[in-house]
Write a protein that holds these residues in place. Structure first.
Motif, mmCIF file in Angstrom:
data_model
loop_
_atom_site.group_PDB
_atom_site.id
_atom_site.type_symbol
_atom_site.label_atom_id
_atom_site.label_comp_id
_atom_site.label_asym_id
_atom_site.label_seq_id
_atom_site.Cartn_x
_atom_site.Cartn_y
_atom_site.Cartn_z
ATOM 1 N N GLU A 86 0.885 -1.735 0.291
ATOM 2 C CA GLU A 86 0.368 0.300 0.070
ATOM 3 C C GLU A 86 0.641 0.922 -0.068
ATOM 4 O O GLU A 86 0.384 2.158 -0.121
ATOM 5 C CB GLU A 86 -0.865 0.113 0.623
ATOM 6 C CG GLU A 86 0.034 -0.005 2.413
ATOM 7 C CD GLU A 86 -0.269 -1.697 3.323
ATOM 8 O OE1 GLU A 86 -0.502 -1.410 4.077
ATOM 9 O OE2 GLU A 86 -0.190 -2.407 1.977
ATOM 10 N N TYR A 87 2.415 1.518 0.649
ATOM 11 C CA TYR A 87 3.062 2.152 0.718
ATOM 12 C C TYR A 87 2.839 3.462 -0.608
ATOM 13 O O TYR A 87 3.768 3.255 -1.251
ATOM 14 C CB TYR A 87 4.302 2.231 1.603
ATOM 15 C CG TYR A 87 5.498 3.112 1.359
ATOM 16 C CD1 TYR A 87 5.126 4.605 1.782
ATOM 17 C CD2 TYR A 87 6.839 1.931 0.156
ATOM 18 C CE1 TYR A 87 6.527 5.513 1.465
ATOM 19 C CE2 TYR A 87 8.024 2.884 0.281
ATOM 20 C CZ TYR A 87 7.607 4.632 1.332
ATOM 21 O OH TYR A 87 8.548 5.672 0.742
ATOM 22 N N GLN A 119 -0.337 3.275 7.893
ATOM 23 C CA GLN A 119 -0.522 2.494 7.049
ATOM 24 C C GLN A 119 -0.095 1.141 8.139
ATOM 25 O O GLN A 119 -0.998 -0.115 8.153
ATOM 26 C CB GLN A 119 0.168 2.314 6.631
ATOM 27 C CG GLN A 119 -0.527 2.714 4.606
ATOM 28 C CD GLN A 119 0.564 3.257 2.912
ATOM 29 O OE1 GLN A 119 1.758 2.608 3.431
ATOM 30 N NE2 GLN A 119 -0.404 3.478 2.835
#
Length: 349
Positions: free
Chosen positions: A37-38, A63
């Motif tokens: 997701e980063y 996150q």
């Protein structure tokens, strides 16, 4: 502003020497390249630019808290952010690290070095967004690079394997060296003050390169300046001090005044605590590579590290323990292994 009290936050309790509800854990570099997701949200955005985008830096900071159930978020930033904000021409080159356009090689360069004299409002806004999502058990740790590491990047022009230009200035031209360190302190302090005033719950002073120094050189050329930075927020928030490969410097580093001392994976926690000038809370120190070795290995390492911390506390050399890695999460680490390690640490509290 009114700072969050966080009476139920395990990290804040441990940092104060109280018994937390569970062993607090957070990992250096928990936000970043190990998370898909980063990589998705940062796609096409340069590293330093992302540190000045409030919504993005907040999202990246949060996150790993959402995914791993860690007890603290660490502010997504970089040690050269305050230099960039002050006007230094520095960029983070992929695969290399921070690169400075005009290295500092003499007193004239030091005199021309800009000093950060303002709040970094983008970072302050990002912190406000982060605090709006964290609950009362989750702390937000602020982050600044230590003056020696920043000085080395400036003198070398970028990362260095031997720090020869840095050490040459330190010994052959100590007047210029001390002028450089004195010039960096207000810039680092201003960046830290931005974070404190925006509401961070704790802070870490991170010294990437101090482990290349002898204790004698550290005491003479570095310790007074790190002490000054930590002293600037004394009594306001818990302070963590960490350096890489600094086993031989732990005694000197503990004199800088932090409540918590981070220890890398090379030194057992009970041996590290015996080196401190006075009892401190321990932070550390699982070898990041162990996250590649499977559940059974991680479980055994967690038990060993907790036992070392317990021995240090029983001996009167430490007052608490915050679990962490002995350095940062490695980029190729399976995110599932991180989540699993956190669960093991918590279940063995």
């Amino acid at each position: 502003m009114t700072r969050r009290a966080l009476p139920d936050a395990p990290l804040i309790a441990a940092a104060a020497g109280r018994r937390p509800s569970r062993t607090p854990v957070w990992f250096m570099r928990q936000a970043g390249r190990s998370l898909p997701e980063y990589r998705k949200v940062r796609e096409g955005i340069p590293m330093l630019q992302s540190c000045f985008m409030p919504e993005l830096l907040a999202e990246i900071t949060l996150q790993p808290v959402r995914r791993h159930d860690v007890d603290a978020a660490i502010l997504f930033s970089d040690i050269v952010v305050p230099l960039k904000a002050a006007g230094v021409e520095v960029e983070i080159v992929p695969g290399r690290g921070p690169v400075v356009a005009q290295p500092v090689r003499g007193r004239g360069d030091v005199d021309k070095l800009p000093v950060l004299g303002r709040d970094i409002t983008e970072v302050a806004e990002g912190i406000r967004i982060i605090l709006g999502e964290l609950n009362e058990t989750q702390a937000l740790i602020g982050f600044v690079g230590a003056p020696f590491t920043l000085a080395s990047y400036l003198v070398e022009g970028g990362p260095s394997k031997n720090h020869e230009k840095t050490k040459a200035m330190m010994h052959a031209d100590p007047e210029t060296w001390h002028a450089l360190m004195a010039k960096l302190v207000p810039t680092i302090t201003a960046f830290l003050r931005t974070q404190v005033d925006a509401g961070i719950d704790a802070m870490q002073l991170f010294d990437s390169w101090a482990g290349f120094l002898s204790e004698r050189d550290y005491r003479e050329h570095v310790l007074p300046y790190s002490t000054e930075i930590l002293q600037g927020v004394a009594g306001e928030i818990p302070r963590i001090h960490f350096g890489v490969s600094t086993g031989e410097l732990l005694g000197a580093m503990s004199e800088a005044g932090s409540e918590v001392m981070g220890v890398d994976w090379r030194v057992p926690l009970d041996a590290a605590a015996a080196r401190f000038a006075s009892p401190r809370v321990l932070q550390g120190n699982l070898d990041p590579a162990m996250l590649f070795a499977g559940r059974d290995v991680v479980r055994g390492e967690v038990s060993r590290i907790k036992a070392e911390a317990a021995r240090a506390i029983e001996a009167g050399n430490a007052t608490g323990h915050i679990f962490n890695l002995g350095h940062g999460v490695l980029p190729a680490t399976d995110p599932g292994a991180i989540t699993e390690a956190v669960a093991i640490i918590h279940e063995e509290s």
